[in-house]
Write a protein that holds these residues in place. Structure first.
Motif, PDB file in Angstrom:
ATOM      1  N   THR A 109       0.851  -1.189   0.000  1.00  0.00           N
ATOM      2  CA  THR A 109       0.000   0.000   0.000  1.00  0.00           C
ATOM      3  C   THR A 109       0.886   1.238   0.000  1.00  0.00           C
ATOM      4  N   THR A 163      -7.168   3.673  -4.920  1.00  0.00           N
ATOM      5  CA  THR A 163      -7.981   2.501  -4.601  1.00  0.00           C
ATOM      6  C   THR A 163      -9.328   2.900  -3.991  1.00  0.00           C
ATOM      7  N   LEU A 166      -9.866   2.349  -0.279  1.00  0.00           N
ATOM      8  CA  LEU A 166      -9.098   3.246   0.591  1.00  0.00           C
ATOM      9  C   LEU A 166      -9.723   4.644   0.597  1.00  0.00           C
ATOM     10  N   ASP A 228      -1.956  -0.776  -3.670  1.00  0.00           N
ATOM     11  CA  ASP A 228      -3.112   0.064  -3.373  1.00  0.00           C
ATOM     12  C   ASP A 228      -2.609   1.457  -3.036  1.00  0.00           C
ATOM     13  N   LEU A 230      -3.555   5.470  -1.546  1.00  0.00           N
ATOM     14  CA  LEU A 230      -4.408   6.483  -0.927  1.00  0.00           C
ATOM     15  C   LEU A 230      -3.658   7.809  -0.992  1.00  0.00           C
ATOM     16  N   CYS A 270      -6.406   6.754   9.064  1.00  0.00           N
ATOM     17  CA  CYS A 270      -6.492   5.889   7.880  1.00  0.00           C
ATOM     18  C   CYS A 270      -5.572   4.668   8.032  1.00  0.00           C
ATOM     19  N   LEU A 274      -6.747   0.420   8.402  1.00  0.00           N
ATOM     20  CA  LEU A 274      -6.378  -0.512   7.332  1.00  0.00           C
ATOM     21  C   LEU A 274      -6.684  -1.953   7.712  1.00  0.00           C
TER      22      LEU A 274
END
Ligand code: HPA
Length: 274
Positions: A109, A163, A166, A228, A230, A270, A274
């Protein structure tokens, strides 16, 4: 010019010798004045970029130039304190080099943040914007040249660079924190000069909500190798021509400093979620 796969491996191998079995899962690339999140990392292992084979140095103000590995909000992270930019003289492949190295180390990520100019009329300095998509016009691709299939395909899809799950997480966490969160499209300009008012009118007409000089190459490369993503923009100033005043770097750094608290609480929430 293509960077060979072996260079990425050599960088990753060197970092593994420093990590003593620690595996980072979330790579974090932090923009101007926002690198302090790296200072919150628990049990940090700090590696200056200059020590890592093939790594490039950051010269931009507000960028420290080191990787911080450790735990943040309970998650194993690798924080890049300082990123490099195309305007510093690097190719886009070099700009996004570290992302692939962090991928090799185990990151699946990417959290990416930037300081940006507000283009959308509804934005104000200090606003946080969830990046839902990006526009790259003035930029050859960081994926130009021979494809390295170890990382991903020749023609990667770009429909969901940021993503969706996210993005949903970010909205949820912002609501929980009672933090207003704008949303929109980040548009890349190469800099280092700030944009002209005419360029900003163009950006608005093309669908840009914020503008800035980073993020886009790193996100292309991250998505290519299956990460992914964010992303957040911190609106540090209104873009050129929006207000009857010139832009200054000091304004950008001051606004980033002022937004530290709410910005870090959102990013940490955030990570936690996860
Ligand atoms: N333009 C480009 N990059 C930026 C800006 C801007 O207005 N503000 C912060 N980074």
């Amino acid at each position: 010019m293509n960077i060979p796969y072996a260079h990425y491996q050599e960088s990753a191998d060197f970092l593994r010798t420093k990590l003593g079995g620690f595996t980072p899962r979330v790579a974090m690339v932090l923009g101007s004045g926002l690198g302090y999140l790296g200072d919150l990392v628990e049990s940090p292992i700090i590696v200056p970029y200059g020590e890592i084979p093939h790594f490039k140095h950051s010269t931009a103000p507000g960028h420290k130039g080191q990787l911080v590995f450790g735990t943040l909000a309970g998650k194993p992270v690798a924080v890049m304190q300082g990123r490099i930019h195309h305007y510093e003289g690097y190719s886009y492949e070099e700009v996004s080099y570290a992302i692939r190295v962090l991928r090799l180390l185990g990151c699946s990520t990417l959290f990416v943040t930037n300081a940006a100019g507000g283009v959308n009329w509804n934005f104000r300095p200090g606003d946080l914007m969830l990046i839902t998509d990006q526009i790259k016009l003035f930029l050859e691709s960081p994926l130009r040249g021979e494809n390295l299939p170890e990382f991903g395909p020749r023609f990667p899809d770009s429909s969901y660079l940021y993503t969706p799950a996210l993005q949903e997480l970010a909205r949820r966490q912002a609501r929980k924190l009672d933090l207003p969160l704008k949303e929109g499209v980040y548009m890349y300009f190469p800099g280092p000069q700030y944009e002209t008012p005419a360029e900003i009118r163009m950006a608005r007409n093309l669908g840009g909500d914020t503008v800035g000089m980073s993020t886009v190459p790193e996100v292309i490369v991250a998505a290519h190798c299956g990460m992914d993503v964010l992303g957040f923009s911190l609106v540090t100033n209104m873009a050129a021509g929006v207000l009857p005043q010139p832009l200054s770097e000091q304004e950008v750094l001051d606004a980033a400093e002022a937004a530290k608290g709410k910005f870090s609480s959102l990013v940490l929430a955030c990570l936690e979620g996860l």
